[in-house]
Every structure is written in C-alpha cells, then in structure tokens.
Design a protein around this motif. Structure first.
Motif, PDB file in Angstrom:
ATOM      1  N   LYS A  12     -28.021 -21.067  47.912  1.00 32.20           N
ATOM      2  CA  LYS A  12     -29.675 -22.001  47.670  1.00 32.20           C
ATOM      3  C   LYS A  12     -29.027 -23.192  46.330  1.00 32.20           C
ATOM      4  O   LYS A  12     -27.957 -22.918  45.466  1.00 32.20           O
ATOM      5  N   GLU A  13     -28.956 -24.170  46.689  1.00 36.64           N
ATOM      6  CA  GLU A  13     -28.398 -25.246  46.028  1.00 36.64           C
ATOM      7  C   GLU A  13     -28.644 -24.790  44.321  1.00 36.64           C
ATOM      8  O   GLU A  13     -27.414 -25.749  44.079  1.00 36.64           O
ATOM      9  N   ASP A  14     -29.407 -24.296  44.312  1.00 29.09           N
ATOM     10  CA  ASP A  14     -29.857 -24.198  42.626  1.00 29.09           C
ATOM     11  C   ASP A  14     -28.767 -23.493  41.946  1.00 29.09           C
ATOM     12  O   ASP A  14     -28.838 -22.576  40.633  1.00 29.09           O
ATOM     13  N   THR A 119     -40.923 -20.395  45.871  1.00 29.94           N
ATOM     14  CA  THR A 119     -40.677 -21.157  46.456  1.00 29.94           C
ATOM     15  C   THR A 119     -39.027 -20.772  46.494  1.00 29.94           C
ATOM     16  O   THR A 119     -38.246 -22.174  47.223  1.00 29.94           O
ATOM     17  N   ASP A 120     -38.142 -20.020  46.750  1.00 27.30           N
ATOM     18  CA  ASP A 120     -36.827 -19.662  47.343  1.00 27.30           C
ATOM     19  C   ASP A 120     -36.213 -20.483  45.838  1.00 27.30           C
ATOM     20  O   ASP A 120     -34.582 -20.422  46.442  1.00 27.30           O
ATOM     21  N   GLU A 121     -36.187 -20.190  45.151  1.00 27.98           N
ATOM     22  CA  GLU A 121     -35.206 -21.780  44.536  1.00 27.98           C
ATOM     23  C   GLU A 121     -35.079 -20.141  42.499  1.00 27.98           C
ATOM     24  O   GLU A 121     -36.139 -19.837  41.925  1.00 27.98           O
ATOM     25  N   SER A 123     -33.747 -20.854  40.163  1.00 25.79           N
ATOM     26  CA  SER A 123     -33.942 -21.450  38.800  1.00 25.79           C
ATOM     27  C   SER A 123     -35.548 -21.181  38.501  1.00 25.79           C
ATOM     28  O   SER A 123     -35.570 -21.052  36.842  1.00 25.79           O
ATOM     29  N   LYS A 124     -36.059 -20.478  39.210  1.00 25.95           N
ATOM     30  CA  LYS A 124     -37.191 -19.934  39.269  1.00 25.95           C
ATOM     31  C   LYS A 124     -37.423 -18.960  38.274  1.00 25.95           C
ATOM     32  O   LYS A 124     -38.180 -18.545  37.517  1.00 25.95           O
TER      33      LYS A 124
END
Length: 183
Positions: A12-14, A119-121, A123-124
């Motif tokens: 994942k990007e983040d 959101t599959d992030e 960072s959350k």
C-alpha cells in the motif's frame, strides 16, 4: 519457455509512512507475519522499515508465532494485529486489538476484528490511535473534574457551608462541563 507472469500483492502506498508514524507514536516493535516466501517477506520488511519479519507461515503457524510474540511483550503493553485475509482471522480474534482492512478484506477477517478500516489505508491506523489517545485524555479529564467538584461540595456540605441548591447546581454544572469538554 517464452516468459513468466509474476502475481504479487502490492504494498500500500502509505504503508511505509504509517509504520514510521506508528514508531513516532511510541509503538515499540513492528512485526510482519506473512505466508509469502521468505525472500519476498524480507524485501517488503526492509522496504517498510519493520523490526522483524516471519515468512512462509500457514494460518496455524501465524497463530503460534503470534502467541510467542504476545508472551514476549510487556505485561502493560497491548499487541495489535492488522490483517485482511481469511488466513488472518484466527490471529485477529486472538489479538488484544484486531484491525481488519475492510475495503478488500475477507468477511472472516472483518468479522474477527475489533476495528475495521474501510479505506484500506494503513495511515488510518495512526489516525485511529491518535483519536483514541485524545478520547482517553478527555475521559480522564472529565472524571477528575467530576469527582473533584463533587468531593469539594461533599466536604463543604458536611461542614454546613454549601446548601443543597449549591450542591445540585454543582452536580448539573459538572455534567455540563463534562459535555462541553467532550465536545
């Protein structure tokens, strides 16, 4: 033989930023438990800045390794596990705090988790920890204020200095202060 096709999960990007931010928040140790081959696991671990990587794990192996990690931790500390697949569900259920990536995650992982990040992030997760810490601080403030004011009026009432109306006003006032502080 003309060529080959490589199928792999994308990081994942983040994710790298999330790991470094978690460390800044005081997370002592970051570990990855993966079913991927060791070479891929170690490469991703280095890319993300993880402390430890355990690869080639079947679901039962993940549970076993997680139990070892949990026993190594301090008695005060909590162990948080983040996963998204059906293979992660048993560990999510065992973790002190299980977090599922819900956007593309399996239903079993979502069901077993305590927290679902839609959101599959990654960072959350950092945002959730910051919100939880802030919420805890507000709760502690409200408890101290409420008990402090009630103790003061209890003592004043025992010495006959505070009337019943002042005590009722202090009780309602404390409730309002707690509400405004929470807002």
């Amino acid at each position: 033989y003309i060529g080959y096709i490589v199928i792999s999960d994308a990081v994942k990007e983040d994710a790298a930023d999330a790991i470094s931010e978690l460390k800044r928040l005081g997370i002592k140790k970051t570990v990855m438990l993966t079913g991927d081959v060791e070479a891929v696991g170690k490469q991703i671990g280095q890319q993300l800045g993880l402390d430890e990587v355990y690869a080639d794990l079947l679901p039962a192996d993940k549970v076993k390794k997680f139990e070892e990690i949990k026993q190594q931790g301090s008695s005060k500390g909590k162990v948080l596990f983040v996963g998204d697949g059906i293979n992660d569900a048993p560990v999510l259920a065992q973790a002190d705090i299980g977090v599922a990536m819900g956007g593309l995650g399996s239903d079993a992982a979502i069901e077993a988790a305590d927290v679902v990040i839609m959101t599959d992030e990654p960072s959350k997760l950092v945002s959730a920890i910051k919100i939880a810490k802030m919420t805890r601080n507000v709760v502690v403030q409200n408890i101290v204020i409420a008990l402090g004011v009630k103790a003061i009026f209890l003592v004043l009432g025992a010495f006959g200095i505070a009337s019943m109306w002042e005590a009722v006003f202090a009780d309602v006032g404390v409730a309002l202060i707690a509400i405004f502080n929470a807002m």
